[in-house]
Design an enzyme around this catalytic site. Sequence first.
Site, PDB file in Angstrom:
ATOM      1  N   ASP A 104       3.757   9.444  -2.002  1.00  0.00           N
ATOM      2  CA  ASP A 104       2.603   8.740  -1.450  1.00  0.00           C
ATOM      3  C   ASP A 104       2.241   7.565  -2.335  1.00  0.00           C
ATOM      4  O   ASP A 104       2.285   7.683  -3.571  1.00  0.00           O
ATOM      5  CB  ASP A 104       1.398   9.676  -1.352  1.00  0.00           C
ATOM      6  CG  ASP A 104       0.664   9.545  -0.033  1.00  0.00           C
ATOM      7  OD1 ASP A 104       0.787   8.471   0.593  1.00  0.00           O
ATOM      8  OD2 ASP A 104      -0.011  10.501   0.380  1.00  0.00           O
ATOM      9  N   HIS A 111       0.804  -1.222   0.000  1.00  0.00           N
ATOM     10  CA  HIS A 111       0.000   0.000   0.000  1.00  0.00           C
ATOM     11  C   HIS A 111       0.835   1.269   0.000  1.00  0.00           C
ATOM     12  O   HIS A 111       0.267   2.373  -0.011  1.00  0.00           O
ATOM     13  CB  HIS A 111      -0.945  -0.002   1.205  1.00  0.00           C
ATOM     14  CG  HIS A 111      -2.019  -1.040   1.114  1.00  0.00           C
ATOM     15  ND1 HIS A 111      -3.264  -0.785   0.595  1.00  0.00           N
ATOM     16  CD2 HIS A 111      -2.021  -2.354   1.453  1.00  0.00           C
ATOM     17  CE1 HIS A 111      -4.003  -1.882   0.639  1.00  0.00           C
ATOM     18  NE2 HIS A 111      -3.264  -2.859   1.144  1.00  0.00           N
TER      19      HIS A 111
END
Length: 500
Positions: free
Chosen positions: A370, A163
């Site tokens: 990110d 993730h």
Amino acid sequence: MSRTIIVSNRLPTKVQRSEEGLSFSPSEGGLATGLGSIYRAANNVWVGWPGISVDAEEEQEVREKLRADSMRPVFLTESEIRDFYEGFSNETLWPTFHYFAQYAIYDQSHWEAYVAVNEKFCRAVLELAGPDDTIWVHDYQLLLLPQMLRAARPKSSIGFFLHIPFPSYELIRVLPWRRQLLEGMLGADLIGFHTYGYMRHFLSSVSQLLGYQSQNGLVEVNTRSVLVDAFPMGIDQAKYAEVAQSEQARAHEQTYRDALRNERIILSIDRLDYTKGIAQRLRAYELLLQAYPEWRERATLLMVVVPSRDQVDQYKELKEEIDELVGRINSTYRTISWNPIQYFYRSFPIEELAALYRMAEVALVTPMRDGMNLVAKEFIASKIDTPGVLILSERAGAARELSDAIIINPTDTNQLAEAMHEALIMPEDEQRQRMGAMQALVKKYNIHHWVNLFMDRLTYSKLKQETLATTTLNTDELQRMTSEYKNAPSGFYSWIMMAR
């Protein structure tokens, strides 16, 4: 009957301790929402850490409570939380994978704790998993787990999803335990990333460090093939749209609008972390007020920073820097009736977040790095009947999908200041056209689509392995073939060559 076992560091239920005892509440994360339809179905189960260290009496209470909701806890000691979670996971892997290698700590005791906790998770899964069960492992805290499970269950169907970003080979090679981490991930049948860029970095590292070659995302690992692919994660779009239109959200919005009057709202929502670019965002906003004084007393930056690890040195220093920047900008430009920045250092319930998304004309999602960043998609999903502009960092995974946002380089504060000005003067027709295109994408590629796509590809990867599998001779067959070869007529080989 086969089932699905989901494994992650944290369970989708938060366990907290108070004077009244232990309390249990659902997590708000996108992963918990998206996988809720899986782990609650049939006999499926979610394995993970409940979030706190408990004593023997509390342990039994937690087990019974979570078992009723299809969860199995893995309990960690205080030292394991310190060395595995706060240590190796968040002080070695997190900074390295986000390109902040200068913050990384290489501690052998942390690594040993990381191995031990992955083994503890492995034992917990094996107690539940049958030979036909599907196991889906999540994120950077459990990079070694797929290979551990593979050693115990060679035929099992195992998926892994990361993730956070996967960095370039030049950063991975710095880690002393790089080979073990890559081998650990390759225990899975399917490895998923948010973007093709992360996938490409992983394949490059596997080739450079392990010598495994790949073609079309298939990595040949000894006698197995491992499929590597990109799966951009979505959100529960319907949930955010519904909450944004609720009476609670509208009531909060009216309260905020009464307080802020007719000021143009620029919204920033982030967890306290050096990867999020919060300080750079503040400096860019200061440049906006300097370069375009017409926005003074007309625009307000509404900044929400959610507390996180603020006792760790880097985070403590970041909090101090943010506080100083907010104080300086407010003291420089404040008037009797206007504050340039409305700053909140706390978390908000989802109804209040939805109100902030609704009222904001501009959202700043500008991380330095990110994996995906779901705040960008939450903002879009909440803008059902109102225009708005998303300013998005090119280094967020979401930038690969949301091309109708204003894409910026987060380290270029001048560009970010200009983007804020562009967003504030953008015609409403253009805002609605851009937002409409992004809303259609967020609605179509939601969290449920992500889950279904991953599980379908995991099934495909097992079928692909079967078609490429080589049948291995057992001992009896090998002995029989050797014996027949030795007893064959002396001219047998020559006869075969002549016949050809």
